[in-house]
Write an enzyme that holds these catalytic residues in place. Structure first.
Site: not given
Ligand code: SDX
Length: 392
Positions: A271, A328
């Site tokens: 998140h 989710d």
């Molecule tokens: C919602 O914003 C809100 O409030 C949203 C929400 C709401 O109520 O409106 O809460 C609802 O959208 C919840 C999120 C639902 N999405 C998912 O579950 C999709 C999977 N999650 C990710 O794609 C990710 O965690 C995000 C999109 C939610 C957040 O992404 P960020 O903050 O941009 O973080 P990032 O993509 O830069 O990741 C940081 C690191 C990376 O690794 P490094 O480059 O540092 O090595 O964490 C890793 C990412 O690769 N990472 C994950 C991961 N999420 C982040 N690795 C594996 N699996 C994951 N799910």
């Protein structure tokens, strides 16, 4: 300093506005609606009351809630011509695409809802949209099954009315199951607002141009559709089903999620703000357990989800990046137990988030926020002269 542009990709640290609606503490994993902790609201309130709280800032008195309910019931129907729009879609159309179209189309049947200036006009547009949106959400589901598109039943409360419009079958008495409507109320409450998330920021951005409420919300629906945002609840169940079909080896899939050469992510994990457990995920996980027990349902997907959670939370990669289950991760388990099909999960998220979108749009307009217009850091070609095609 004037003229200095700070690049903040994805607005990870940008305060885009001043708001009094929802407070998140990402480190503590806390969420408050108008100051009330989500745990108390989810336990003690109902979705209609939460809609009032988000829109008006205070918990309603009995009279205020009755008036609010009555205003919504006044609009508990949708213009028949709207059915011609939904008829034009193939049954295979994704419900979120249909919902976004229908929501924007509502403007054509309610032209006065566009150029609203006063709080009273905004509240009227809000109550009208809240009433009609329940129809549109229900109709997107019935469209996929070719079922008749019903209008509302004013003898029911908001959540019961939606559930009946969506799931009643022709020529059958529809029985309201209180276990189901209690679970739906809780889920809709937990999705109702979440400060400046992607879809809400979209609604604010579009609304900052003084675009009407319905078209602004339609844009928010499109943003929510994305699998990194609200579409994650559908992606989680599809992931759990894939893991189950692949033999249920969660360690293999956690390893894939960590592999930088593999685009697979653990959907429902991570998140932008919460670097601790999403408080909503904790509540939904317990509600899923309780509902499956109450309905006597065994769901392999829940077992896999709990194994995934356990393995990921003990893994250095997830611990280092503070990746926890989000809202989710478990919600799809409940929707599935309620007989709601996977492609409708994000529509359910939109139905829950509607009051948050409206409250944030109203706050932005009443505070007179300026039109959104961020800057950039340019990295393109330097100034150069045009070359005729004969010389290229
Ligand atoms: C919602 O914003 C809100 O409030 C949203 C929400 C709401 O109520 O409106 O809460 C609802 O959208 C919840 C999120 C639902 N999405 C998912 O579950 C999709 C999977 N999650 C990710 O794609 C990710 O965690 C995000 C999109 C939610 C957040 O992404 P960020 O903050 O941009 O973080 P990032 O993509 O830069 O990741 C940081 C690191 C990376 O690794 P490094 O480059 O540092 O090595 O964490 C890793 C990412 O690769 N990472 C994950 C991961 N999420 C982040 N690795 C594996 N699996 C994951 N799910």
């Amino acid at each position: 300093q004037t003229g200095l542009i700070t690049l903040d990709l994805g607005y990870k640290n940008t305060g885009a506005t001043l708001s009094e609606i929802t407070y998140l503490d990402g480190d503590q994993g806390e969420l408050f609606y108008r100051g009330y902790p989500i745990e108390q609201i989810a336990e003690k309130s109902n979705f209609t009351e939460v809609m009032y709280l988000l829109l008006h800032g205070e918990l309603p008195t009995e009279d205020q809630l009755d008036t609010f309910n009555g205003n919504i019931k006044k609009y508990n129907f949708v213009a028949e011509e709207m059915k011609k729009i939904i008829d034009a879609f193939p049954r295979s159309a994704h419900p979120m695409g249909v919902l976004s179209t229908l929501t924007s189309a509502l403007t054509a049947f309610n032209p006065k809802s566009v150029n609203v200036q006063s709080k009273e006009e905004m509240d009227l547009a809000a109550e009208l949209l809240i009433a009609k949106f329940a129809h549109l959400a229900a109709w997107t589901y019935r469209k996929t099954l070719g079922l008749p598109l019903n209008h509302g039943d004013n003898s029911l409360d908001y959540v019961e009315n939606f559930y009946k419009m969506a799931f009643r079958l022709p020529n059958e008495e529809f029985v309201i199951n209180p276990v189901v409507t209690a679970a739906l109320n809780k889920l809709l409450i937990l999705h109702a607002d979440h400060e400046q998330n992607c879809s809400t920021s979209t609604v604010r951005m579009v609304g900052s141009a003084h675009t009407g409420l319905f078209a602004s919300v339609s844009a928010g629906i499109s943003a929510l559709w994305g699998p990194l945002h609200g579409g994650a609840n559908q992606a989680v169940i599809e992931m759990l089903e894939l893991i189950e079909k692949d033999g249920g080896d969660v360690n293999k899939w956690v390893a894939k999620a960590k592999d930088k050469n593999d685009s697979f992510r653990l959907m429902g994990f991570g998140h932008r703000v919460y670097k601790n457990f999403d408080p909503r995920a904790k509540i939904i996980k317990k509600a899923a357990d309780d509902l499956l027990a109450a309905l006597g349902i065994e769901d392999k997907a829940l077992d896999i989800a709990m194994q995934l959670e356990k393995v990921a939370l003990e893994d250095e990669y997830f611990i280092e990046r503070k990746l926890y289950p989000n809202v989710d991760f478990y919600s799809g388990i409940i929707y599935r137990a309620l007989g709601i099909p996977t492609e409708m999960f994000t529509v359910m998220f939109a139905l829950g988030r509607l009051p948050g979108w409206i409250a944030q749009w109203k706050e932005m307009r009443l505070k007179g926020d300026p039109i959104g217009r961020p800057r950039q850091v340019y990295q393109g070609a330097q100034k150069r002269d045009y070359i005729d095609i004969s010389n290229r």
